[in-house]
Design an enzyme around this catalytic site. Structure first.
Site, PDB file in Angstrom:
ATOM      1  CG  ASP A 273      -1.115 -10.442  11.375  1.00  0.00           C
ATOM      2  OD1 ASP A 273      -0.589 -10.379  12.923  1.00  0.00           O
ATOM      3  OD2 ASP A 273      -0.608 -11.724  11.451  1.00  0.00           O
TER       4      ASP A 273
ATOM      5  CE  LYS B 265     -11.511  -4.028  -9.887  1.00  0.00           C
ATOM      6  NZ  LYS B 265     -10.948  -2.669  -9.746  1.00  0.00           N
TER       7      LYS B 265
ATOM      8  CG  ASP C 245      -5.060  -9.100  -0.210  1.00  0.00           C
ATOM      9  OD1 ASP C 245      -4.359  -8.992  -1.122  1.00  0.00           O
ATOM     10  OD2 ASP C 245      -4.151  -9.676   1.155  1.00  0.00           O
TER      11      ASP C 245
ATOM     12  N   GLY D 159      -5.535  -7.856   4.816  1.00  0.00           N
ATOM     13  CA  GLY D 159      -7.167  -8.042   5.333  1.00  0.00           C
ATOM     14  C   GLY D 159      -6.363  -8.703   7.332  1.00  0.00           C
TER      15      GLY D 159
ATOM     16  N   PRO E 249       4.556   6.925  51.681  1.00  0.00           N
ATOM     17  CG  PRO E 249       3.863   8.377  53.195  1.00  0.00           C
ATOM     18  CD  PRO E 249       3.876   8.802  51.715  1.00  0.00           C
TER      19      PRO E 249
ATOM     20  CB  VAL F  38      -0.457  12.847  39.724  1.00  0.00           C
ATOM     21  CG1 VAL F  38       0.602  13.763  38.534  1.00  0.00           C
ATOM     22  CG2 VAL F  38      -1.624  13.659  40.189  1.00  0.00           C
TER      23      VAL F  38
ATOM     24  N   PRO G 119     -10.300  -6.090  10.943  1.00  0.00           N
ATOM     25  CG  PRO G 119     -11.287  -6.588  11.947  1.00  0.00           C
ATOM     26  CD  PRO G 119      -9.996  -5.742  12.021  1.00  0.00           C
TER      27      PRO G 119
HETATM   28  N1  SAH Z   1      -5.540 -12.738   7.317  1.00  0.00           N
HETATM   29  C1  SAH Z   1      -6.830 -12.390   7.533  1.00  0.00           C
HETATM   30  C2  SAH Z   1      -7.648 -13.721   7.644  1.00  0.00           C
HETATM   31  C3  SAH Z   1      -7.152 -13.641   5.501  1.00  0.00           C
HETATM   32  S1  SAH Z   1      -8.280 -15.403   5.117  1.00  0.00           S
HETATM   33  C4  SAH Z   1      -7.157 -12.204   8.652  1.00  0.00           C
HETATM   34  O1  SAH Z   1      -5.803 -12.639   9.809  1.00  0.00           O
HETATM   35  O2  SAH Z   1      -8.487 -11.996   9.545  1.00  0.00           O
HETATM   36  C5  SAH Z   1      -9.844 -14.645   4.509  1.00  0.00           C
HETATM   37  C6  SAH Z   1     -11.260 -15.222   6.019  1.00  0.00           C
HETATM   38  O3  SAH Z   1     -11.118 -14.693   7.250  1.00  0.00           O
HETATM   39  C7  SAH Z   1     -12.161 -15.226   4.746  1.00  0.00           C
HETATM   40  O4  SAH Z   1     -12.940 -16.510   4.679  1.00  0.00           O
HETATM   41  C8  SAH Z   1     -13.056 -15.133   6.719  1.00  0.00           C
HETATM   42  O5  SAH Z   1     -12.712 -16.339   6.683  1.00  0.00           O
HETATM   43  C9  SAH Z   1     -12.338 -14.084   7.180  1.00  0.00           C
HETATM   44  N2  SAH Z   1     -12.842 -12.536   7.308  1.00  0.00           N
HETATM   45  C10 SAH Z   1     -11.500 -11.902   6.839  1.00  0.00           C
HETATM   46  N3  SAH Z   1     -11.806 -10.688   6.804  1.00  0.00           N
HETATM   47  C11 SAH Z   1     -13.412 -11.095   7.945  1.00  0.00           C
HETATM   48  C12 SAH Z   1     -14.693 -10.498   7.862  1.00  0.00           C
HETATM   49  N4  SAH Z   1     -14.674  -8.680   8.116  1.00  0.00           N
HETATM   50  N5  SAH Z   1     -15.415 -11.167   8.632  1.00  0.00           N
HETATM   51  C13 SAH Z   1     -15.852 -12.210   8.970  1.00  0.00           C
HETATM   52  N6  SAH Z   1     -15.058 -13.380   8.801  1.00  0.00           N
HETATM   53  C14 SAH Z   1     -13.875 -12.239   8.107  1.00  0.00           C
END
Ligand code: SAH
Length: 407
Positions: free
Chosen positions: A253, A220, A198, A251, A45, A25, A175
């Site tokens: 980082d 696009k 992206d 996507g 203690p 706690v 991811p």
């Molecule tokens: N900034 C991103 C990576 C960008 S480069 C990160 O940190 O994840 C793009 C590459 O990331 C792709 O060609 C692939 O190799 C990988 N990638 C990103 N998303 C993915 C996923 N869901 N499954 C598998 N590979 C992935």
């Protein structure tokens, strides 16, 4: 029935708070007391390693002994958290005489104060009391916090001081699975006026946005790669200058092969404030969800994340493939599907054994996720035969051959 309690916010900064008992706690309550600036004295203690660590760090004072009458002298607040009902009762009795509010952990209604289920959100401190139903208050707290984070519960925050630009938030979306964005990323996304997204960002998150939020699909934007980056930078700057809060959703980082820093520099040059929100990179998360740890004790003591966007030997390449061939640890190859035969050949030439395990994870964390396991000598042929397509993360090294947990 009258309310059994009166909800109040205590300013404990610099004030003596006595906690009796150093078990689980205590472990749960102490961080918030310390964060509120209380001068915490713990009387017990024994205690857990994490609590004694707080004492070692000077965050509280630990008296390594049992409670004794008089311990609450000069205290502003007390917590009786031992597993001994008699001791807790004695602490509460002293508190009553000394007119110190006291929480009793074992039987909440016998204390003179109770701890609310609490949470934080962007400068708000939230507390919920339910009159003895802790699971209920925790559930309500969680729903309100989630609602605030998702933007479904109105936060009431004054958007931005006049004259200041709200700026751009560069957000790593993780991811692919929409659940794998950070709490901060999701919170900022909920406040966006414009989202520039992206191709590989978690697009399902866009469904949650209000209809008036403008969505710009960076995938696009036409032209070649270099030009399209310029168009993206210009888009961010243009909306930000118009006073919009722009979320740049990427996507994984933003700084792992994401060109995020180029966007930050472009915004900075244009005088736009930028917030960077790191994300879970697919380089580590995608192997993880396919049961491939990128390091493992006694197996791999190094991991190198490599971009496969140019071939080995290409004049633009900054990668030393010979060195990677000599290395024993893990290689995480991104954007590597198209040129896999060349990378595998380069590593074999560099000295990696033909039997080196390889795991390819396609569409990691998504419903369509697929995993191919192979070895370095045949992986290119097997990947081609299986029709592996981007996005995929290719893991090369002994970790890709570890035994799989049975499910
Ligand atoms: N900034 C991103 C990576 C960008 S480069 C990160 O940190 O994840 C793009 C590459 O990331 C792709 O060609 C692939 O190799 C990988 N990638 C990103 N998303 C993915 C996923 N869901 N499954 C598998 N590979 C992935």
């Amino acid at each position: 029935m009258d309310d059994p309690h009166y909800l109040s916010g205590l300013d404990l900064a610099g004030r003596r708070v006595v906690m009796v008992g150093g078990g689980t706690v205590a472990q749960r309550r102490l961080p918030r007391l310390v964060a509120a600036g209380a001068r915490v004295e713990l009387i017990s203690p024994h205690t857990s390693p994490s609590v004694s660590g707080m004492a070692d760090a000077g965050e509280l004072v630990w008296h390594e002994r049992r409670y004794a009458e008089g311990d609450l002298a000069d205290a502003w607040y007390a917590l009786a958290c031992t597993d001994d009902a008699e001791v807790n009762a004695a602490v509460c009795a002293e508190a009553e005489r000394a007119r110190v509010f006291c929480v009793r952990a074992d039987e909440g209604d016998l204390g003179s104060a109770v701890t609310p289920a609490s949470g934080r959100h962007g400068g708000l401190l939230l507390g919920v009391l339910s009159g003895g139903e802790p699971l209920r208050s925790a559930a309500v707290r969680d729903s309100i916090l989630e609602g605030l984070q998702a933007g479904v519960v109105e936060d009431g925050r004054v958007p931005h001081p006049a004259g200041e630009l709200p700026g751009v938030a560069l957000v790593g979306g993780g991811p692919g699975d929409p659940d794998l964005i950070t709490v901060r990323g999701r919170r900022l996304l909920a406040r966006a006026d414009v989202v520039v997204v992206d191709r590989l960002a978690p697009r399902e998150l866009l469904d949650e946005l209000a209809p008036e939020v403008e969505i710009v699909d960076a995938a696009k934007i036409p032209y070649g790669r270099a030009a399209s980056q310029e168009v993206i930078n210009a888009t961010l700057i243009e909306h930000a200058k118009a006073g919009k809060f722009v979320v740049r959703l990427k996507g994984g980082d933003p700084y792992v092969f994401g060109r995020g820093f180029e966007e930050v520099l472009a915004c900075a040059e244009a005088g736009i404030p930028v917030t960077m929100v790191p994300g879970i990179t697919s380089a580590f998360a995608v192997p993880a969800v396919a049961d491939v740890p990128v390091t493992h004790r006694g197996v791999a003591h190094e991991v190198v994340v490599v971009s496969g966007h140019v071939a080995p030997g290409d004049e633009r390449s900054l990668v030393d493939w010979d060195l990677l061939g000599r290395m024993r640890g893990t290689i995480v190859l991104m954007m590597g599907v198209e040129r896999l035969p060349q990378f595998a050949a380069a590593l074999l030439t560099g000295g990696r054994p033909p039997s080196t395990p390889v795991a390819i994870v396609e569409d990691g964390t998504m419903r369509t996720q697929r995993v191919l396991r192979s070895t370095l000598d045949v992986v290119a042929a097997e990947a081609a035969a299986a029709g592996v397509r981007p996005p995929a993360v290719i893991v090369i090294g002994p970790v890709a051959g570890l035994a799989q947990p049975s499910s």
